[in-house]
Enzyme design. Structure first.
Site, PDB file in Angstrom:
ATOM      1  N   ASP A 131       0.853  -1.250  -0.047  1.00  0.00           N
ATOM      2  CA  ASP A 131       0.060   0.024  -0.018  1.00  0.00           C
ATOM      3  C   ASP A 131       0.978   1.256   0.022  1.00  0.00           C
ATOM      4  O   ASP A 131       1.268   1.789   1.091  1.00  0.00           O
ATOM      5  CB  ASP A 131      -0.924  -0.169   1.151  1.00  0.00           C
ATOM      6  CG  ASP A 131      -1.776   1.328   1.228  1.00  0.00           C
ATOM      7  OD1 ASP A 131      -2.731   1.244   0.435  1.00  0.00           O
ATOM      8  OD2 ASP A 131      -1.638   2.118   2.142  1.00  0.00           O
ATOM      9  N   TYR A 151       3.638   9.676   0.697  1.00  0.00           N
ATOM     10  CA  TYR A 151       4.451   9.112   1.552  1.00  0.00           C
ATOM     11  C   TYR A 151       6.006   9.489   1.075  1.00  0.00           C
ATOM     12  O   TYR A 151       7.079   9.146   1.958  1.00  0.00           O
ATOM     13  CB  TYR A 151       4.251   7.542   1.680  1.00  0.00           C
ATOM     14  CG  TYR A 151       2.961   7.130   2.086  1.00  0.00           C
ATOM     15  CD1 TYR A 151       1.906   8.050   2.578  1.00  0.00           C
ATOM     16  CD2 TYR A 151       2.477   5.705   1.885  1.00  0.00           C
ATOM     17  CE1 TYR A 151       0.767   7.662   3.027  1.00  0.00           C
ATOM     18  CE2 TYR A 151       0.971   5.421   2.250  1.00  0.00           C
ATOM     19  CZ  TYR A 151       0.358   6.334   2.824  1.00  0.00           C
ATOM     20  OH  TYR A 151      -0.850   5.983   3.288  1.00  0.00           O
ATOM     21  N   LYS A 169      -1.861   6.084  -4.148  1.00  0.00           N
ATOM     22  CA  LYS A 169      -2.932   7.040  -4.074  1.00  0.00           C
ATOM     23  C   LYS A 169      -2.714   8.573  -4.563  1.00  0.00           C
ATOM     24  O   LYS A 169      -1.504   8.964  -4.680  1.00  0.00           O
ATOM     25  CB  LYS A 169      -3.228   7.023  -2.578  1.00  0.00           C
ATOM     26  CG  LYS A 169      -3.287   5.727  -1.807  1.00  0.00           C
ATOM     27  CD  LYS A 169      -3.819   6.068  -0.233  1.00  0.00           C
ATOM     28  CE  LYS A 169      -3.436   4.755   0.440  1.00  0.00           C
ATOM     29  NZ  LYS A 169      -2.249   4.646   1.036  1.00  0.00           N
ATOM     30  N   HIS A 221      -7.005   9.800  -2.223  1.00  0.00           N
ATOM     31  CA  HIS A 221      -6.715   9.587  -0.997  1.00  0.00           C
ATOM     32  C   HIS A 221      -7.549  10.158   0.232  1.00  0.00           C
ATOM     33  O   HIS A 221      -7.623   9.819   1.039  1.00  0.00           O
ATOM     34  CB  HIS A 221      -5.187  10.297  -0.875  1.00  0.00           C
ATOM     35  CG  HIS A 221      -4.247   9.818   0.143  1.00  0.00           C
ATOM     36  ND1 HIS A 221      -2.839   9.664   0.089  1.00  0.00           N
ATOM     37  CD2 HIS A 221      -4.631   9.330   1.695  1.00  0.00           C
ATOM     38  CE1 HIS A 221      -2.378   9.163   0.966  1.00  0.00           C
ATOM     39  NE2 HIS A 221      -3.341   8.797   1.864  1.00  0.00           N
TER      40      HIS A 221
HETATM   41  N1  LIG Z   1      -5.330   6.196   3.375  1.00  0.00           N
HETATM   42  C1  LIG Z   1      -4.772   6.884   4.522  1.00  0.00           C
HETATM   43  O1  LIG Z   1      -5.428   8.060   4.797  1.00  0.00           O
HETATM   44  C2  LIG Z   1      -3.934   6.284   5.316  1.00  0.00           C
HETATM   45  C3  LIG Z   1      -3.503   6.937   6.381  1.00  0.00           C
HETATM   46  C4  LIG Z   1      -2.742   6.294   7.337  1.00  0.00           C
HETATM   47  C5  LIG Z   1      -2.106   5.095   7.091  1.00  0.00           C
HETATM   48  N2  LIG Z   1      -2.358   4.547   5.931  1.00  0.00           N
HETATM   49  C6  LIG Z   1      -1.998   3.103   5.210  1.00  0.00           C
HETATM   50  O2  LIG Z   1      -2.196   2.192   6.500  1.00  0.00           O
HETATM   51  C7  LIG Z   1      -0.839   1.650   6.618  1.00  0.00           C
HETATM   52  C8  LIG Z   1      -0.783   1.306   8.287  1.00  0.00           C
HETATM   53  O3  LIG Z   1      -1.037   2.341   9.112  1.00  0.00           O
HETATM   54  P1  LIG Z   1      -0.033   2.950   9.991  1.00  0.00           P
HETATM   55  O4  LIG Z   1       1.383   2.839   9.323  1.00  0.00           O
HETATM   56  O5  LIG Z   1      -0.511   4.213  10.276  1.00  0.00           O
HETATM   57  O6  LIG Z   1       0.049   2.263  11.342  1.00  0.00           O
HETATM   58  P2  LIG Z   1       0.054   0.754  11.929  1.00  0.00           P
HETATM   59  O7  LIG Z   1       0.066  -0.030  10.754  1.00  0.00           O
HETATM   60  O8  LIG Z   1      -1.423   0.610  12.626  1.00  0.00           O
HETATM   61  O9  LIG Z   1       1.149   0.521  12.901  1.00  0.00           O
HETATM   62  C9  LIG Z   1       2.351   0.632  12.550  1.00  0.00           C
HETATM   63  C10 LIG Z   1       3.390   0.796  13.773  1.00  0.00           C
HETATM   64  O10 LIG Z   1       3.224  -0.425  14.469  1.00  0.00           O
HETATM   65  C11 LIG Z   1       4.348  -0.981  14.792  1.00  0.00           C
HETATM   66  N3  LIG Z   1       4.332  -2.339  14.565  1.00  0.00           N
HETATM   67  C12 LIG Z   1       3.933  -2.923  13.382  1.00  0.00           C
HETATM   68  N4  LIG Z   1       3.558  -4.630  13.656  1.00  0.00           N
HETATM   69  C13 LIG Z   1       4.084  -4.577  15.080  1.00  0.00           C
HETATM   70  C14 LIG Z   1       4.062  -5.777  15.859  1.00  0.00           C
HETATM   71  N5  LIG Z   1       3.761  -6.985  15.357  1.00  0.00           N
HETATM   72  N6  LIG Z   1       4.322  -5.640  17.245  1.00  0.00           N
HETATM   73  C15 LIG Z   1       4.470  -4.346  17.562  1.00  0.00           C
HETATM   74  N7  LIG Z   1       4.583  -3.053  17.035  1.00  0.00           N
HETATM   75  C16 LIG Z   1       4.184  -3.408  15.437  1.00  0.00           C
HETATM   76  C17 LIG Z   1       5.070  -0.501  13.651  1.00  0.00           C
HETATM   77  O11 LIG Z   1       6.635  -0.438  14.186  1.00  0.00           O
HETATM   78  P3  LIG Z   1       7.903  -0.904  13.121  1.00  0.00           P
HETATM   79  O12 LIG Z   1       7.549  -0.318  11.908  1.00  0.00           O
HETATM   80  O13 LIG Z   1       9.132  -0.021  13.933  1.00  0.00           O
HETATM   81  O14 LIG Z   1       8.119  -2.333  13.365  1.00  0.00           O
HETATM   82  C18 LIG Z   1       4.773   1.086  13.558  1.00  0.00           C
HETATM   83  O15 LIG Z   1       5.454   1.867  14.513  1.00  0.00           O
HETATM   84  C19 LIG Z   1       0.222   2.664   6.461  1.00  0.00           C
HETATM   85  O16 LIG Z   1       1.611   2.434   6.430  1.00  0.00           O
HETATM   86  C20 LIG Z   1      -0.307   3.101   4.981  1.00  0.00           C
HETATM   87  O17 LIG Z   1       0.142   2.501   4.102  1.00  0.00           O
HETATM   88  C21 LIG Z   1      -3.433   5.164   4.873  1.00  0.00           C
END
Ligand SMILES: NC(=O)c1ccc[n+]([C@@H]2O[C@H](COP(=O)([O-])OP(=O)(O)OC[C@H]3O[C@@H](n4cnc5c(N)ncnc54)[C@H](OP(=O)(O)O)[C@@H]3O)[C@@H](O)[C@H]2O)c1
Length: 277
Positions: free
Chosen positions: A44, A49, A78, A111
């Protein structure tokens, strides 16, 4: 890997790798490559980004290392609000393709809806053109509320296949999920781990202990049980592996209900009704 089927009969892996807040360097490349080697088939990405170049390098190296084809992968990016408007969509799309080093995307999303309804509709018409011309396999939206989707419905000729929104146990989005089910639009969750905040919740930790899984696996499995596409982000190799290891167990209906009951309608991201970039 488990797949879901869209309203146009195309399929998408139910779990993928998020790459938000990953620097455009070897960290991005290695995370994507490692994920593909370990069985991820969906990435994704997004123009905003600012890491599409190294994500794209990771895709190429991952394809080679895993011995698979480009067509085995499902790549999303996006369109950012700077490229909204029917005629700008193609520029945004081609910029992402160029950054990623790809010649097509499997899914392209608007987005955010933005606050200008006319511009939102006009932009969707540009997305429809991309799709009708065969430049992209699927088109969808992100952060759209029911009101935005109703507005699209009144003016669009192609229905979005998916809506990617904030979703985690403190924001369970029940009314939006019900609406999407009725309309045949797939739900996809961003920040499924609430950016790691949810992993220290007592109920999540208790359920993890009950079934001998990690809190992250419990939350990702809860997404799967709800039929939601999920894209947890990690750049840590052992977490990348942990997060995809959710297809050999299930949660009981009682465990799902206990997680559902954590809802507080609490967002960590912007409000889609007011956010404009
Ligand atoms: N469409 C939108 O507006 C929008 C907005 C926000 C996000 N997104 C998408 O959604 C994806 C996911 O959301 P996000 O990146 O905001 O947050 P998330 O996936 O909810 O959380 C990521 C965080 O959790 C940690 N983590 C991951 N797996 C883990 C595990 N098994 N144990 C402990 N900690 C863990 C990661 O650390 P490390 O990386 O240090 O391991 C990172 O700090 C984004 O990367 C993006 O692609 C889209």
């Amino acid at each position: 890997m488990q797949y879901i089927t869209f309203n146009n009969n195309h399929t998408m892996p139910q779990m993928g790798l998020g790459v938000f807040r990953v620097e455009n360097n070897d960290t991005a490349k290695e995370a994507v490559k490692h994920a593909i080697i370990k069985g991820y088939r969906s990435i994704d990405a997004a123009l905003i980004y600012e890491n599409e170049e190294m994500v794209g390098r990771g895709i190429q190296e991952g394809i080679a290392a895993a011995g698979i084809q480009r067509s085995d992968l499902f790549i999303t990016s996006k369109l950012w609000l700077t490229h909204y408007g029917k005629d700008q969509v193609i520029t945004g799309y081609e910029t992402s393709l160029n950054n990623l080093g790809l010649d097509y995307l499997d899914l392209y999303l608007m987005h955010w809806p933005g606050t200008d309804n006319t511009l939102m509709i006009d932009t969707w018409h540009g997305m429809e053109t991309l799709y009708n011309e065969g430049k992209v396999k699927n088109i969808g939206v992100s952060n759209f509320e029911i009101k935005h989707l109703e507005s699209l419905k009144a003016h669009a000729s192609i229905k979005p296949v998916i809506n990617q929104v904030e979703f985690h146990p403190y924001l369970t989005q029940q009314s939006l999920r019900d609406y999407l089910t009725t309309e045949g639009i797939q739900m996809e969750s961003w920040s499924p781990l609430m950016n790691a905040e949810i992993l220290t919740d007592d109920t999540i930790q208790t359920i993890a202990d009950e079934i001998g899984k990690t809190p992250a696996q419990v939350v990702i499995r809860w997404n799967i049980e709800h039929g939601v596409v999920t894209i947890p982000k990690s750049v840590t190799p052992h977490r990348i592996e942990e997060n995809i290891n959710v297809f050999n167990f299930s949660l009981t209906s009682d465990q799902i209900a206990r997680i559902d009951a954590l809802n507080e309608d609490k967002r960590i991201g912007p409000d889609p009704l007011t956010f404009n970039g």
